[in-house]
Motif scaffolding. Structure first.
Motif, PDB file in Angstrom:
ATOM      1  N   ASP A   1      42.086  30.285  29.104  1.00 17.30           N
ATOM      2  CA  ASP A   1      42.079  30.144  30.563  1.00 17.30           C
ATOM      3  C   ASP A   1      42.911  31.228  31.241  1.00 17.30           C
ATOM      4  O   ASP A   1      42.550  31.706  32.332  1.00 17.30           O
ATOM      5  N   ALA A   2      44.031  31.611  30.601  1.00 17.07           N
ATOM      6  CA  ALA A   2      44.891  32.642  31.200  1.00 17.07           C
ATOM      7  C   ALA A   2      44.129  33.952  31.341  1.00 17.07           C
ATOM      8  O   ALA A   2      44.173  34.602  32.400  1.00 17.07           O
ATOM      9  N   TYR A   3      43.405  34.346  30.285  1.00 15.56           N
ATOM     10  CA  TYR A   3      42.639  35.589  30.366  1.00 15.56           C
ATOM     11  C   TYR A   3      41.514  35.469  31.383  1.00 15.56           C
ATOM     12  O   TYR A   3      41.264  36.389  32.170  1.00 15.56           O
ATOM     13  N   THR A   4      40.811  34.342  31.375  1.00 11.89           N
ATOM     14  CA  THR A   4      39.702  34.151  32.320  1.00 11.89           C
ATOM     15  C   THR A   4      40.179  34.303  33.760  1.00 11.89           C
ATOM     16  O   THR A   4      39.523  34.947  34.589  1.00 11.89           O
ATOM     17  N   SER A   5      41.346  33.737  34.057  1.00  7.70           N
ATOM     18  CA  SER A   5      41.900  33.841  35.405  1.00  7.70           C
ATOM     19  C   SER A   5      42.267  35.284  35.742  1.00  7.70           C
ATOM     20  O   SER A   5      41.961  35.779  36.836  1.00  7.70           O
ATOM     21  N   VAL A   6      42.917  35.960  34.798  1.00 13.09           N
ATOM     22  CA  VAL A   6      43.306  37.357  35.014  1.00 13.09           C
ATOM     23  C   VAL A   6      42.073  38.238  35.176  1.00 13.09           C
ATOM     24  O   VAL A   6      42.026  39.138  36.030  1.00 13.09           O
ATOM     25  N   ARG A   7      41.053  37.994  34.384  1.00 12.77           N
ATOM     26  CA  ARG A   7      39.821  38.777  34.451  1.00 12.77           C
ATOM     27  C   ARG A   7      39.220  38.694  35.861  1.00 12.77           C
ATOM     28  O   ARG A   7      38.800  39.710  36.441  1.00 12.77           O
TER      29      ARG A   7
ATOM     30  N   TYR B   1      47.335  38.210  24.206  1.00  9.91           N
ATOM     31  CA  TYR B   1      46.083  38.589  23.543  1.00  9.91           C
ATOM     32  C   TYR B   1      44.965  38.651  24.584  1.00  9.91           C
ATOM     33  O   TYR B   1      44.919  37.845  25.509  1.00  9.91           O
ATOM     34  N   VAL B   2      44.065  39.602  24.409  1.00  2.00           N
ATOM     35  CA  VAL B   2      42.854  39.653  25.229  1.00  2.00           C
ATOM     36  C   VAL B   2      41.681  40.003  24.319  1.00  2.00           C
ATOM     37  O   VAL B   2      41.853  40.675  23.293  1.00  2.00           O
ATOM     38  N   PRO B   3      40.464  39.560  24.658  1.00  2.00           N
ATOM     39  CA  PRO B   3      39.275  39.936  23.876  1.00  2.00           C
ATOM     40  C   PRO B   3      38.876  41.376  24.212  1.00  2.00           C
ATOM     41  O   PRO B   3      38.306  41.648  25.273  1.00  2.00           O
ATOM     42  N   GLN B   4      39.177  42.277  23.331  1.00  2.00           N
ATOM     43  CA  GLN B   4      39.080  43.704  23.638  1.00  2.00           C
ATOM     44  C   GLN B   4      37.664  44.161  23.966  1.00  2.00           C
ATOM     45  O   GLN B   4      37.467  44.989  24.864  1.00  2.00           O
ATOM     46  N   LEU B   5      36.676  43.655  23.250  1.00  3.47           N
ATOM     47  CA  LEU B   5      35.309  44.081  23.532  1.00  3.47           C
ATOM     48  C   LEU B   5      34.918  43.767  24.966  1.00  3.47           C
ATOM     49  O   LEU B   5      34.164  44.518  25.602  1.00  3.47           O
ATOM     50  N   ASP B   6      35.425  42.669  25.485  1.00  3.14           N
ATOM     51  CA  ASP B   6      35.136  42.306  26.878  1.00  3.14           C
ATOM     52  C   ASP B   6      35.919  43.193  27.842  1.00  3.14           C
ATOM     53  O   ASP B   6      35.361  43.716  28.815  1.00  3.14           O
ATOM     54  N   VAL B   7      37.207  43.383  27.580  1.00  3.13           N
ATOM     55  CA  VAL B   7      38.052  44.150  28.496  1.00  3.13           C
ATOM     56  C   VAL B   7      37.557  45.587  28.657  1.00  3.13           C
ATOM     57  O   VAL B   7      37.539  46.137  29.761  1.00  3.13           O
ATOM     58  N   LEU B   8      37.143  46.195  27.561  1.00  4.96           N
ATOM     59  CA  LEU B   8      36.720  47.590  27.626  1.00  4.96           C
ATOM     60  C   LEU B   8      35.490  47.784  28.506  1.00  4.96           C
ATOM     61  O   LEU B   8      35.250  48.883  29.007  1.00  4.96           O
TER      62      LEU B   8
END
Length: 446
Positions: A259-265, A334-341
């Motif tokens: 959820d933390a990454y989803t919010s930041v994204r 941690y973040v899902p790198q394939l998505d972030v890139l």
């Protein structure tokens, strides 16, 4: 149905490059990965079968580490005995024989970081008519005259630098082996390896004359390199038995999210809609000895972002509670790198090859701070600079002004984006089908 066995060295950086090939093979073949128990959950979560091994490759100086893991004391005495008794080899032979009895593979794909397993497997390959090929998860660590070692920062036109780096590596290897020879009464890693080469009657055609810092260099086996040829220096030698198959980034790879990454994204994409650019920074696993250097670098990086009109997404597991930062800076463990890139504009990386491959495949220019000098990040960073895919820095010495200048150049000079995009398109011409065709016609081991 033909069966393929992947024998991978420990580390996600060795498993991940194989996934796309394995997924394609899995459509019409049985596929099994084998490696240390630690990666069981990770590999099975990617949809593959996994065979956990309790042993480790022999001839790589792992005797004392194994004694420590097994709580055998005194460690030195047991390690000395294990070296003289060929204990790691014998245990490895028993376990790999059991693995082959269980899975009955038709083809084994062996990681080049554990080539001593070929010595263990050779009698079984020959008697059971199992075919074998080598897979390169990284650029080769084989030392080649007049060519930069993979763990060096030198370029192909720097002959003095190349000679210096090769001589330095050879001297380090000599020193390591002499220390082992003295410590273990003559039984250094190379002695252990070549003793078993003789006992197993490995034909000389399979043993190369070249050196690497650890392990054994094999010859006359088909090799598959998970890179496009164009990523390497144009001066790199090409051999008939080596096949470049492209980056083969696995977009079917499962990456954890939260959820933390989803919010930041969501927040980042909203800010990007206002014409801000995203700088993504991730350095993999930072050794604890380097933690303070990395934290100091983060401080300098945050200062360097002033007036750049960017968002920073930093992925690190280190404690950053004492770091002061603004609303446009996000720090997550941690973040899902394939998505972030997919929505990054610049990637600050430690230079791991998989991260570089993924950045190129998303056309993201890079600022590389090589994380360590034992393996390939220095050489990877040199290729990034050589092909003008990005820039390189020194985490220990770069000031905020240095970092600011490099980021500004990467964000404003379109040549970097253009060059990364061009290599991305070149990589698209590499088909995994060609690799599978070559695998289906591997020659038998004789």
């Amino acid at each position: 149905m033909p069966r393929y066995l992947f024998l991978c060295y420990h580390g996600k950086g060795h498993f991940n490059p194989c996934f796309q090939l394995a997924r394609t093979l899995q459509q019409s073949h049985e596929v099994l990965f084998a490696g240390v128990q630690f990666f069981f959950k990770y590999i099975t979560s990617q949809g593959f079968s996994y065979y956990p091994l309790k042993t480790v490759p022999f001839g790589l100086g792992l005797e004392e580490w194994m004694c420590e893991q097994q709580k055998r004391k005194p460690v030195y005495f047991h390690a000395l005995k294990d070296r003289w008794n060929d204990e790691l080899y014998n245990k490895r032979e028993q376990e790999l024989t059991k693995l082959l009895d269980t899975f009955e593979p038709d083809v084994i794909l062996l990681d080049t970081h554990q080539t001593t397993d070929f010595i263990v497997l050779y009698p079984l390959l020959k008697s059971r008519k199992i075919r074998l090929a080598l897979v390169h998860a990284m650029l080769t660590s084989v030392l080649t005259d007049n060519f930069p070692p993979v763990n060096s920062l030198v370029f192909p036109d720097d002959q003095a630098g190349i000679t210096r780096e090769i001589n330095l590596l050879k001297q380090k290897k000599r020193n390591r082996l002499w220390k082992q020879k003295l410590r273990f009464l003559g039984m250094d890693d190379d002695t252990i390896i070549h003793r078993r080469v003789r006992k197993n009657k490995i034909p000389g055609r399979y043993i190369a004359a070249q050196q690497r810092f650890y392990g054994l260099v094999l010859d006359n086996l088909q090799e598959f390199i998970f890179l496009p040829r164009e990523f390497d220096f144009k001066e790199a030698r090409m051999y008939p038995n080596q096949h470049y198959v492209g980056f083969q980034v696995d977009y079917g790879r499962s990456e954890a999210s939260n959820d933390a990454y989803t919010s930041v994204r969501t927040k980042i994409l909203q800010r990007k809609a206002l014409h801000k650019k995203l700088v993504y920074c991730a350095f993999g696993t930072v050794p604890i000895d380097d933690a303070q250097i990395f934290l100091s670098f983060i401080d300098n990086l945050i200062v360097a972002l002033n007036d750049l009109n960017v968002i920073l997404l930093l992925a690190t597991s280190l404690d950053t509670n004492n770091i002061q930062y603004s609303d446009d800076i996000y720090i997550l463990p941690y973040v899902p790198q394939l998505d972030v890139l997919q929505y990054s504009d610049v990637f600050i990386t430690h230079g791991g090859l998989n991260s570089i491959k993924e950045a190129i495949d998303q056309a993201v220019p890079m600022l590389v701070y090589p994380g360590e000098s034992v393996m390939d990040p220095p050489g990877n960073s040199t290729r990034v600079v050589y092909h003008q895919l990005g820039l390189r820095g020194d985490m220990k010495t770069d000031s905020p002004e240095d970092i600011h200048g490099k980021l500004h150049q990467l964000l404003t000079d379109g040549r970097f984006k253009k060059n990364v995009e061009a290599l991305k398109q070149v990589n698209r011409s590499y088909s995994i089908d060609k690799a599978i065709t070559l695998l289906s016609s591997l020659p038998p081991i004789e």
